[in-house]
Each structure stands twice: as C-alpha cells, then as structure tokens.
Motif scaffolding. Structure first.
Motif, PDB file in Angstrom:
ATOM      1  N   LYS A 168      49.807  37.388  40.547  1.00 21.62           N
ATOM      2  CA  LYS A 168      49.948  36.626  41.789  1.00 21.62           C
ATOM      3  C   LYS A 168      48.746  35.720  42.055  1.00 21.62           C
ATOM      4  N   SER A 169      47.707  35.804  41.202  1.00 18.36           N
ATOM      5  CA  SER A 169      46.470  35.028  41.378  1.00 18.36           C
ATOM      6  C   SER A 169      45.837  35.313  42.733  1.00 18.36           C
ATOM      7  N   GLU A 170      45.926  36.563  43.180  1.00 18.62           N
ATOM      8  CA  GLU A 170      45.359  36.956  44.464  1.00 18.62           C
ATOM      9  C   GLU A 170      44.113  37.806  44.250  1.00 18.62           C
ATOM     10  N   VAL A 171      43.156  37.648  45.168  1.00 15.45           N
ATOM     11  CA  VAL A 171      41.921  38.417  45.112  1.00 15.45           C
ATOM     12  C   VAL A 171      41.668  39.040  46.476  1.00 15.45           C
ATOM     13  N   LYS A 172      40.929  40.161  46.469  1.00  6.35           N
ATOM     14  CA  LYS A 172      40.623  40.840  47.721  1.00  6.35           C
ATOM     15  C   LYS A 172      39.148  41.212  47.748  1.00  6.35           C
ATOM     16  N   PHE A 193      42.823  33.558  46.980  1.00  9.39           N
ATOM     17  CA  PHE A 193      43.684  33.338  45.817  1.00  9.39           C
ATOM     18  C   PHE A 193      43.080  32.237  44.963  1.00  9.39           C
ATOM     19  N   ILE A 194      43.507  32.224  43.689  1.00  8.94           N
ATOM     20  CA  ILE A 194      43.044  31.220  42.731  1.00  8.94           C
ATOM     21  C   ILE A 194      44.044  30.081  42.727  1.00  8.94           C
ATOM     22  N   GLN A 195      43.561  28.871  42.946  1.00  6.59           N
ATOM     23  CA  GLN A 195      44.422  27.699  43.058  1.00  6.59           C
ATOM     24  C   GLN A 195      44.187  26.759  41.891  1.00  6.59           C
ATOM     25  N   ASN A 196      45.277  26.300  41.260  1.00  9.04           N
ATOM     26  CA  ASN A 196      45.215  25.345  40.155  1.00  9.04           C
ATOM     27  C   ASN A 196      45.671  23.982  40.656  1.00  9.04           C
ATOM     28  N   SER A 197      44.818  22.978  40.493  1.00  9.43           N
ATOM     29  CA  SER A 197      45.170  21.629  40.922  1.00  9.43           C
ATOM     30  C   SER A 197      45.847  20.868  39.778  1.00  9.43           C
ATOM     31  N   GLU A 198      46.395  19.694  40.083  1.00  9.74           N
ATOM     32  CA  GLU A 198      47.124  18.918  39.088  1.00  9.74           C
ATOM     33  C   GLU A 198      46.209  18.372  37.989  1.00  9.74           C
ATOM     34  N   GLY A 200      43.832  19.900  36.629  1.00 13.13           N
ATOM     35  CA  GLY A 200      43.302  20.991  35.815  1.00 13.13           C
ATOM     36  C   GLY A 200      42.154  21.747  36.434  1.00 13.13           C
ATOM     37  N   GLU A 201      41.648  21.293  37.569  1.00  8.23           N
ATOM     38  CA  GLU A 201      40.561  21.989  38.231  1.00  8.23           C
ATOM     39  C   GLU A 201      41.063  23.294  38.850  1.00  8.23           C
ATOM     40  N   LYS A 202      40.208  24.287  38.860  1.00  3.60           N
ATOM     41  CA  LYS A 202      40.532  25.578  39.465  1.00  3.60           C
ATOM     42  C   LYS A 202      39.602  25.823  40.651  1.00  3.60           C
ATOM     43  N   SER A 203      40.146  26.483  41.662  1.00  2.00           N
ATOM     44  CA  SER A 203      39.361  26.791  42.856  1.00  2.00           C
ATOM     45  C   SER A 203      39.724  28.193  43.337  1.00  2.00           C
ATOM     46  N   ILE A 204      38.765  28.830  43.991  1.00  2.00           N
ATOM     47  CA  ILE A 204      39.033  30.077  44.692  1.00  2.00           C
ATOM     48  C   ILE A 204      39.084  29.756  46.185  1.00  2.00           C
ATOM     49  N   VAL A 205      40.204  30.030  46.797  1.00  2.00           N
ATOM     50  CA  VAL A 205      40.401  29.769  48.225  1.00  2.00           C
ATOM     51  C   VAL A 205      40.257  31.098  48.956  1.00  2.00           C
ATOM     52  N   LEU A 206      39.280  31.166  49.884  1.00  2.00           N
ATOM     53  CA  LEU A 206      39.016  32.378  50.655  1.00  2.00           C
ATOM     54  C   LEU A 206      39.653  32.266  52.034  1.00  2.00           C
ATOM     55  N   ASN A 207      40.198  33.358  52.514  1.00  2.00           N
ATOM     56  CA  ASN A 207      40.866  33.398  53.819  1.00  2.00           C
ATOM     57  C   ASN A 207      40.141  34.347  54.756  1.00  2.00           C
ATOM     58  N   TYR A 229      38.457  28.695  53.139  1.00  2.00           N
ATOM     59  CA  TYR A 229      37.287  28.083  52.502  1.00  2.00           C
ATOM     60  C   TYR A 229      37.556  28.016  50.999  1.00  2.00           C
ATOM     61  N   SER A 230      37.353  26.850  50.427  1.00  2.00           N
ATOM     62  CA  SER A 230      37.651  26.636  49.011  1.00  2.00           C
ATOM     63  C   SER A 230      36.358  26.330  48.263  1.00  2.00           C
ATOM     64  N   THR A 231      36.173  26.974  47.109  1.00  2.00           N
ATOM     65  CA  THR A 231      35.032  26.697  46.241  1.00  2.00           C
ATOM     66  C   THR A 231      35.548  26.478  44.831  1.00  2.00           C
ATOM     67  N   LYS A 232      35.109  25.394  44.220  1.00  2.00           N
ATOM     68  CA  LYS A 232      35.597  25.042  42.892  1.00  2.00           C
ATOM     69  C   LYS A 232      35.006  25.942  41.817  1.00  2.00           C
ATOM     70  N   ILE A 233      35.820  26.221  40.847  1.00  2.00           N
ATOM     71  CA  ILE A 233      35.368  26.934  39.648  1.00  2.00           C
ATOM     72  C   ILE A 233      35.166  25.901  38.563  1.00  2.00           C
ATOM     73  N   HIS A 234      33.941  25.779  38.119  1.00  2.00           N
ATOM     74  CA  HIS A 234      33.618  24.715  37.178  1.00  2.00           C
ATOM     75  C   HIS A 234      34.156  25.044  35.797  1.00  2.00           C
ATOM     76  N   SER A 235      34.832  24.070  35.219  1.00  2.00           N
ATOM     77  CA  SER A 235      35.332  24.190  33.854  1.00  2.00           C
ATOM     78  C   SER A 235      34.484  23.312  32.948  1.00  2.00           C
ATOM     79  N   LYS A 236      34.229  23.802  31.772  1.00  2.00           N
ATOM     80  CA  LYS A 236      33.382  23.071  30.832  1.00  2.00           C
ATOM     81  C   LYS A 236      34.106  22.911  29.514  1.00  2.00           C
TER      82      LYS A 236
END
Length: 371
Positions: A168-172, A193-198, A200-207, A229-236
């Motif tokens: 479910k890409s959910e975190v607690k 939850f972990i959010q995938n943008s179009e 290819g960037e990934k972000s963790i959205v905190l509630n 609150y959203s924080t990007k997960i850097h991809s390399k």
C-alpha cells in the motif's frame, strides 16, 4: 620412476594443504576487514559475502605462487630429513635431476597463475569497485526500512519508520531529520505514504505531524504543526567509475593512447606478467634451498624462504612503482629481477652439486689451484 611418482604425489597433497591454509587465513582477514567496512557504512552488509569471494579470487594468483614455493620446500626438506635424498643420490642422480619432475608438476600452476593474474585479478577488482560504488550512490528509497534508523549516502538525512506496508506504500510513526545549509529540520508524524510523481521523483508525504526547524538555543527556532508535509526522496543515477589500472583488462592496458596513463598501465602489466615469472624463480630457488644442515636445524630453510619471498615480492612492487613514475622503461624493468632469481637458483644448484670451493677450483689453472 618410483621417486618421481612419489615426488608428484607428495607435491600435490602438500600444495593443496598449504593452499587451503593460506586461503583460510586470507578469508579470515577479509571477513574482519570487510565487516569493518560494512559497520562503517562503506559497503552494504548484504554484499559482504560477494566482496569476500571477489577479493579471494583476486589474490588467488599470489596464494598459488606462495603455495607452490612452500610445498616444494616442505617436500624436499622432508626428503632430506628422512634420508630419502640419500637414496636419490646413491642411485646415481643429482639434485639437478629434480628440476625436470618439479617443473613438469609446476607448469600447470604457472599457466593458472598467469591466467589469474591477467584476467581474473582485474575482473575481481572491477566488480568489487562497482558493488561498492553502487552502494555509495544508492538513492534514499533504499534507506526506507521498517524499525531501523537509516542514513542517506551523504549523511544529510536520517529516516526512521516504525511500520512499512510495501503493497500500500503506507508508513507509520515516521521520523525524518534533514540537515541543509547549516539548519536542522526534524519532522515527525503518525502516518504517511510514499508518493510517485510522473517524472519519476519519489516523495514521502507525512500526515498530521509536527516539524522542528533550527537550533533550540537560537531565537529563530520554530515548531510547526501540519496536516500534510512532503519531503522528496533523492534519486541518483548510478555511474560506473573510471577503471583504475588494477581494474583494466589486458587490451585496455596495451591500447590506451593517452601518454600520461601509459606508464601506470605498463607498470600494472609488469606486475601481472611478473607473477608467473616469480613463481618459476621461487620454485627453482626452493630446490637447492631445501638442503637440511643438521647443525642449523630443520626450520632454517623455511626462514630463508620467507626472507627470499619478501625480498622478491617487494622488489617486484618497487619496480612497478618505478615504471609507474617513469623512472625506468617497461622493457628495462621487466627482466632484471627474474633474471637475478634464475642466476641465484643456478648458483645454488651448482653449489649443491659441487659443495665448498671444489667447483671453483676446477675452473682455475692448475698452478693457481695448487697454491
């Protein structure tokens, strides 16, 4: 024929035994070193076994060289000790008659050492570097592990997630500490939850969490509450590093047109070619070196063997450095050490055939020898 068969059999068993002992010592050392790297975060603990295997394969040529040298020495020392060499000499044979059988036994090892040094050594080094670089260049997605604090590759961000639902890409119970431009930002939330943008960037959205910014002792320290609150997960992008000299193939060492890189390439080639030649020189030296003098004890030859190997190996490395620095030419540095080893082996064998000064007196005129 009986002696040659016995010699071949004992050399096989002794070489195998010495090789297993050296491999065990090598693996033990590598386990300690690589686990230390894993504890420091330099390598992935999951890759430790692969790195140990690659490092062992890389040093297999050196281990075989030492094993062959020590095995020949041990077998001949035992033959001297148990008076089997006396039977050999009483049969009308000399120490020079051992050269043929021993070289026939050792020739397959010389070929294996050459193949390992020329092909397996650079491949193992290259694979180890790629595995380490892949871990160093890992993205922050690989940090997300339930129940563990994970640090980003550049130590700028720390994640902690108590529970993670991959499907479910959910975190607690999320904790994110981010250091940027000298400011510390800490965000905590009960869910996310972990959010995938179009793109290819990934972000963790905190509630429904809280965010702390700045230093607690400074007046600009802030405590913020947020619904989302959203924080990007850097991809390399994993980039393959440029191969070092020890990782280059034979074709790359010979075909590099860059004159600046020419000397280091030739130096690496000199070391790889030098390993089978060193094995040949050490085996020939071991034949006369195994002579046991009852007054000096049975372990004197082993002491000289260790000393000879260290000198030989260090001279080869020193020549490699001189060629790498451009002090001497490749074709000048490749032959003196190995030629000196062959000359020493020849002199020692001649000395065993004609002990003391008798052989030298035969070379002198009769008038001088009488004096």
């Amino acid at each position: 024929m009986i002696f040659k068969q016995a010699l071949r059999r004992e050399l096989s068993f002794t070489t195998g035994g010495v090789f297993l002992i050296l491999v065990t010592i090598m693996i033990t050392t590598l386990v300690i070193r690589i686990l230390g790297f894993a504890a420091n975060g330099s390598v992935n603990p999951k890759d430790a076994l692969v790195l140990i295997t690659l490092a062992t394969l890389g040093y297999m040529a050196v281990l075989l060289t030492v094993s062959l040298f020590v095995a020949v020495l041990i077998v001949l020392v035992r033959w001297y000790k148990d008076s089997e060499m006396i039977v050999w000499f009483a049969s009308g044979l000399s120490i020079s008659n051992l050269i043929g059988p021993i070289l026939r036994f050792a020739t397959p090892f010389f070929i294996i050492i050459a193949l390992l040094a020329l092909f397996v050594w650079p491949w193992a080094n290259r694979e180890s570097t790629l595995i380490s670089q892949r871990f160093q260049q890992r993205d922050d997605v690989s940090m997300v592990t339930a129940g563990q604090f994970k640090e980003s590759a550049k130590a700028q961000r720390v994640f902690f997630i108590e529970e993670l639902d991959v499907d479910k890409s959910e975190v607690k119970n999320v904790f994110v500490a981010d250091s940027k431009n000298g400011r510390l930002s800490i965000a905590v939330a009960s869910t996310g939850f972990i959010q995938n943008s179009e793109d290819g960037e990934k972000s963790i959205v905190l509630n429904n969490g809280r965010r702390y910014e700045g230093q607690p002792t400074q007046p600009d320290f802030r405590i913020l509450e947020f619904d989302e609150y959203s924080t990007k997960i850097h991809s390399k992008e994993v980039l393959a590093p440029a191969p070092r000299d020890r990782e280059k193939t034979i074709g790359e060492l010979l075909g590099d047109p860059d004159p600046i890189a020419l000397n280091p390439n030739r130096a690496e080639l000199l070391w790889r070619i030098g390993l089978p030649l060193m094995a040949l020189g050490l085996v020939l030296i071991a034949i006369p070196l195994a002579y046991v003098n009852p007054r000096l004890g049975n372990y004197t030859a082993m002491f000289y063997a260790v000393l000879i190997y260290l000198i030989y190996s260090n001279l080869l490395n020193l020549t490699q450095n001189f060629v790498s620095q451009g002090r001497i030419h490749f074709f000048v540095g490749i032959w003196p050490i190995h030629l000196a080893a062959l000359v020493i082996a020849y002199a020692l064998i001649r000395n065993r055939i004609n002990p003391s000064l008798k052989w030298w007196r035969r070379q002198l005129p009769a008038s001088l020898s009488s004096k």
